[in-house]
Design an enzyme around this catalytic site. Structure first.
Site, mmCIF file in Angstrom:
data_model
loop_
_atom_site.group_PDB
_atom_site.id
_atom_site.type_symbol
_atom_site.label_atom_id
_atom_site.label_comp_id
_atom_site.label_asym_id
_atom_site.label_seq_id
_atom_site.Cartn_x
_atom_site.Cartn_y
_atom_site.Cartn_z
ATOM 1 N N HIS A 1 6.601 31.000 47.819
ATOM 2 C CA HIS A 1 7.459 32.172 47.582
ATOM 3 C C HIS A 1 8.424 32.412 48.733
ATOM 4 C CE1 HIS A 1 4.808 32.773 44.242
ATOM 5 N NE2 HIS A 1 5.557 33.757 43.795
ATOM 6 N N TYR B 1 5.921 21.674 44.007
ATOM 7 C CA TYR B 1 5.064 22.733 44.545
ATOM 8 C C TYR B 1 4.507 23.682 43.502
ATOM 9 C CZ TYR B 1 5.527 21.994 49.555
ATOM 10 O OH TYR B 1 5.426 21.509 50.820
ATOM 11 N N HIS C 1 -0.150 25.256 39.650
ATOM 12 C CA HIS C 1 -0.921 26.158 38.801
ATOM 13 C C HIS C 1 -2.305 25.645 38.381
ATOM 14 C CE1 HIS C 1 3.164 28.251 37.897
ATOM 15 N NE2 HIS C 1 2.604 28.727 38.986
HETATM 16 C C1 HEM Z 1 -2.451 32.198 41.361
HETATM 17 C C2 HEM Z 1 -1.735 32.674 40.465
HETATM 18 C C3 HEM Z 1 -0.314 32.332 40.154
HETATM 19 C C4 HEM Z 1 0.457 33.061 39.335
HETATM 20 C C5 HEM Z 1 0.089 34.350 38.624
HETATM 21 C C6 HEM Z 1 1.748 32.411 39.285
HETATM 22 C C7 HEM Z 1 2.794 32.859 38.521
HETATM 23 C C8 HEM Z 1 4.021 32.273 38.438
HETATM 24 C C9 HEM Z 1 5.110 32.749 37.639
HETATM 25 C C10 HEM Z 1 5.072 33.988 36.756
HETATM 26 C C11 HEM Z 1 6.151 31.901 37.829
HETATM 27 C C12 HEM Z 1 7.513 31.971 37.171
HETATM 28 C C13 HEM Z 1 8.395 32.790 38.017
HETATM 29 C C14 HEM Z 1 9.733 32.997 37.399
HETATM 30 O O1 HEM Z 1 10.190 32.188 36.587
HETATM 31 O O2 HEM Z 1 10.341 33.979 37.775
HETATM 32 C C15 HEM Z 1 5.720 30.894 38.775
HETATM 33 C C16 HEM Z 1 6.516 29.906 39.265
HETATM 34 C C17 HEM Z 1 6.176 29.119 40.330
HETATM 35 N N1 HEM Z 1 4.919 29.010 40.890
HETATM 36 FE FE1 HEM Z 1 3.314 30.108 40.438
HETATM 37 N N2 HEM Z 1 1.729 31.310 40.078
HETATM 38 C C18 HEM Z 1 0.490 31.224 40.638
HETATM 39 C C19 HEM Z 1 0.060 30.245 41.503
HETATM 40 C C20 HEM Z 1 0.882 29.350 42.108
HETATM 41 C C21 HEM Z 1 0.478 28.422 43.111
HETATM 42 C C22 HEM Z 1 -0.950 28.254 43.638
HETATM 43 C C23 HEM Z 1 1.601 27.740 43.491
HETATM 44 C C24 HEM Z 1 1.751 26.672 44.528
HETATM 45 C C25 HEM Z 1 1.252 26.715 45.682
HETATM 46 C C26 HEM Z 1 2.707 28.235 42.695
HETATM 47 C C27 HEM Z 1 3.995 27.787 42.802
HETATM 48 C C28 HEM Z 1 5.013 28.162 41.950
HETATM 49 C C29 HEM Z 1 6.384 27.682 42.080
HETATM 50 C C30 HEM Z 1 6.922 26.740 43.127
HETATM 51 C C31 HEM Z 1 7.101 28.282 41.051
HETATM 52 C C32 HEM Z 1 8.593 28.166 40.794
HETATM 53 C C33 HEM Z 1 9.247 29.341 41.485
HETATM 54 C C34 HEM Z 1 10.708 29.487 41.266
HETATM 55 O O3 HEM Z 1 11.361 28.556 40.804
HETATM 56 O O4 HEM Z 1 11.220 30.567 41.573
HETATM 57 N N3 HEM Z 1 2.235 29.203 41.876
HETATM 58 N N4 HEM Z 1 4.415 31.136 39.128
#
Ligand code: HEM
Ligand SMILES: [Ca+2]
Length: 642
Positions: free
Chosen positions: A196, A359, A362
């Protein structure tokens, strides 16, 4: 300067056995040098011949091997004398000597300059990280993502994104696959803060990254001036109590917010300390909010980096199973040497689209966190079935929810935690989330382990990648200089079920898209020192190291400008615990923040503080592998803060 370039630049040397083309061998090089020395000595005459040869030779060795010069020997002066006397009788030789001297003088100064006298703090939006005027926007918040890999094979007849998720990625009900190296959810809480920090794709135009491309704790400090102002008090460099800037953290499992609050508290601790103890008196003035804030931020980001190197990367490399305290430190300077150009530092960075997908981890979401997120998403997306929501509704409702949060982030709360009269969350509430995170085993990487509730997020990710023309898995591997997969069997380690599914969906191995490919490919063997800590999918495990190295090395605040003056002579040992506790941590740092900012919540020798990134039973067996008695000194019981 590269040896071969230097060699080719010499005007008259025709060594025996010298390499004819670009091929290089060290023995040939040494032979050639013998010849060079003979050649030089032919031009030196008289009683000082040996001495003069020594002077010239020392200089050549300094240029090639980068040895520091002992200026008490007056080498430079003696060379100038030599050139002055020989100029009329042996002009070609003098020309050669001049070349050596000018080469040495020219290479002394880094070009383009890597340090400037101004901008010694991190800007709010990531601009001015590169010191070159042309590149001051590099990696600034709101820039386009860069692109890492060219498309070599066009993708064709791609299956529907929902079909890909349902077949290859979805965690089947009641089939949670545990992480094979006992990694805890807390490691991924840190990973979520890192991701983030780096990625914040614009829903309107996913080629835009709303965040800066630097590890600068933007989840805490905000991604621009407006966000930063909302978390600052404007007094003595402090942040508002237990406050962070990135609202997206609020729908993450509460351990993520808890971890970020440790950094929020750490900032205020540092700012207070600087104000009260600044050695050179630079913070005497009570109105000096800006300088205190910026200096505390530099130091706090330094802690963040150190935790990444000393806790996170060490766990990823599975190093806790050894007695070694080695870390891979991408900030190390590598100057001029025999064969290599100096390795640049601090040149700026712009993260790529592909790394955004590298990265998305999920599958690692813990079973219990999956349930929590599902409830959150029901509330945020206003539906009983988040898994069925379509992409447009998701963007709309998620956007609405973010806009409806209180404008002042110090009023935000998560997991129904209540702030006290000073605005702080109870220590025990924060500690309990981190403790629970360390108790929860993360999910394993590999196919079919992504929570169903994130279906819409995955579908959106796959569709955006297509719209932006992200390359195939194999093209990405080629760009990273990894051999492309030749067959579905090779890619999945002969997993018959997956091979069939992939054949049906994609037809051809070269047609597999980057992101679904990364989520399905075989994973590295668990528990092996090297990369077995995380047991990541093969391509991800290689790619994140390149990415991390660039992120850190190209950030001047971690390298060229990480000087003691800028951090007001901060002593990094400031947060250390007594030696007997430090000796239990295998070089880790995170426990220092935990024990300092959550007082009386943990025994000092708690596995939950010292090794939060593996579940305690696994920490015990990892430490037992080391063959010493360290594990006997650690308290593996679950702390019970009140
Ligand atoms: C643990 C619970 C998690 C939740 C609830 C979650 C939720 C989300 C959501 C809702 C998005 C879409 C965001 C958007 O399109 O605005 C997202 C994107 C993403 N998530 Fe997760 N995530 C989780 C865990 C992780 C983990 C462990 C990682 C990696 C270490 C990760 C890395 C990412 C990345 C890189 C994106 C793309 C972000 C972007 O392009 O702005 N997430 N996630
Ligand atoms: Ca950032």
């Amino acid at each position: 300067m590269q040896f071969s370039k230097f060699w080719n630049s010499l005007p008259f040397v025709k060594p025996r056995n010298a390499p004819s083309k670009a091929t290089f061998s060290e023995s040939n090089a040494l032979l050639a040098f013998g010849n060079l020395k003979d050649e030089i000595s032919k031009h030196l005459h008289g009683p000082n011949q040996v001495d003069e040869l020594g002077v010239i030779w020392d200089l050549i060795m300094q240029i090639i091997f980068g040895k520091p010069m002992d200026d008490s020997k007056f080498l430079m002066e003696r060379l100038i004398q030599l050139m002055a006397t020989k100029n009329s009788t042996d002009p070609e030789f003098v020309h050669f000597l001049e070349r050596i001297l000018i080469t040495q003088l020219w290479t002394d100064i880094t070009k383009p300059p890597t340090m400037l006298a101004n901008y010694s703090y991190r800007s709010d939006d990531g601009s001015h990280y590169s010191r070159l005027e042309r590149f001051i926007q590099l990696g600034k918040a709101g820039s386009h993502y860069s692109r890492f890999a060219p498309i070599k094979t066009p993708l064709s007849k791609l299956p529907d994104a929902t079909q890909i998720f349902d077949n290859l990625m979805k965690r089947d009900e009641n089939v949670f696959k545990e992480h094979p190296s006992g990694i805890s959810a807390t490691l991924f809480y840190l990973a979520i803060i890192i991701t983030h920090d780096l990625f914040n794709s614009d829903h309107g135009d996913p080629t835009i990254n709303k965040n800066s491309s630097y590890v600068d704790l933007s989840p805490l400090y905000g991604r621009n001036k407006a966000e930063q102002e909302k978390v600052r008090t404007g007094v003595l460099g402090r942040l508002k109590p237990d406050t962070f800037a990135d609202s997206r953290i609020l729908i993450q499992p509460p351990g993520v917010g808890a971890l970020l609050i440790l950094f929020s508290r750490n900032h205020n601790y540092i700012a207070d300390y600087l104000f009260q103890n600044s050695e050179d008196g630079r913070f005497k003035d009570q109105n000096n909010d800006e300088q205190l804030f910026q200096t505390a931020r530099l130091i706090n980001c330094g802690y963040f980096l150190r935790i990444i190197l000393y806790n996170y990367l060490r766990t990823i490399f599975c190093l806790e199973r050894t007695q070694s305290t080695w870390i891979l430190d991408p900030t190390k300077p590598y100057g001029k040497s025999f064969l290599f150009e100096p390795l640049p530092t601090g040149i700026g960075n712009q993260v790529s689209l592909e790394f955004n997908y590298i990265y998305r981890w999920h599958p690692a979401i813990a079973e219990d966190d999956e349930k929590w997120i599902n409830e959150e998403l029901k509330r945020v997306l206003k539906t009983d079935h988040p898994e069925d929501i379509d992409v447009e509704t998701f963007k709309k409702r998620f956007g609405e929810w973010l806009r409806n949060l209180p404008a002042d982030p110090s009023e935000w709360t998560f997991n129904n935690m209540k702030r006290d009269e000073n605005g702080n969350f109870p220590n025990s509430d924060i500690a309990n989330e981190l403790i629970k995170g360390t108790e929860k085993i993360a999910g394993a990487f590999g196919a079919n382990n992504i929570p169903l509730t994130l279906r819409v997020v995955e579908v959106l990710g796959i569709q955006s990648a297509r719209a932006m023309g992200v390359c195939s898995l194999n093209d990405f591997r080629k760009a990273l200089n990894l051999v492309p997969y030749k067959s579905f069997e090779e890619m999945t380690d002969n997993n018959k079920v997956l091979v069939d599914k992939l054949k049906n969906l994609y037809g051809d191995i070269n047609n597999i898209e980057l992101y679904p490919g990364l989520m399905v490919e075989k994973t590295k063997p668990a528990n092996e020192v090297g990369s077995g800590g995380l047991a990541l999918p093969f391509t991800i495990s290689r790619a994140i190291l390149s990415d991390a190295t660039n992120l850190v090395r190209n950030d001047r605040f971690f390298t060229d400008d990480a000087n003691l003056h800028n951090i007001a002579y901060w002593n990094w040992k400031n947060l250390e615990r007594p030696d007997k506790i430090e000796s239990l941590a295998s070089g880790g740092i995170l426990h220092q923040l935990i024990l300092k900012h959550l007082p009386d919540c943990y025994p000092e020798n708690s596995a939950f503080a010292l090794y939060p990134f593996t579940i305690p039973t696994k920490t015990m067996s990892n430490l037992q592998e080391r063959g010493d008695n360290l594990w006997t000194k650690i308290d593996f019981n679950k702390p019970n803060p009140k």
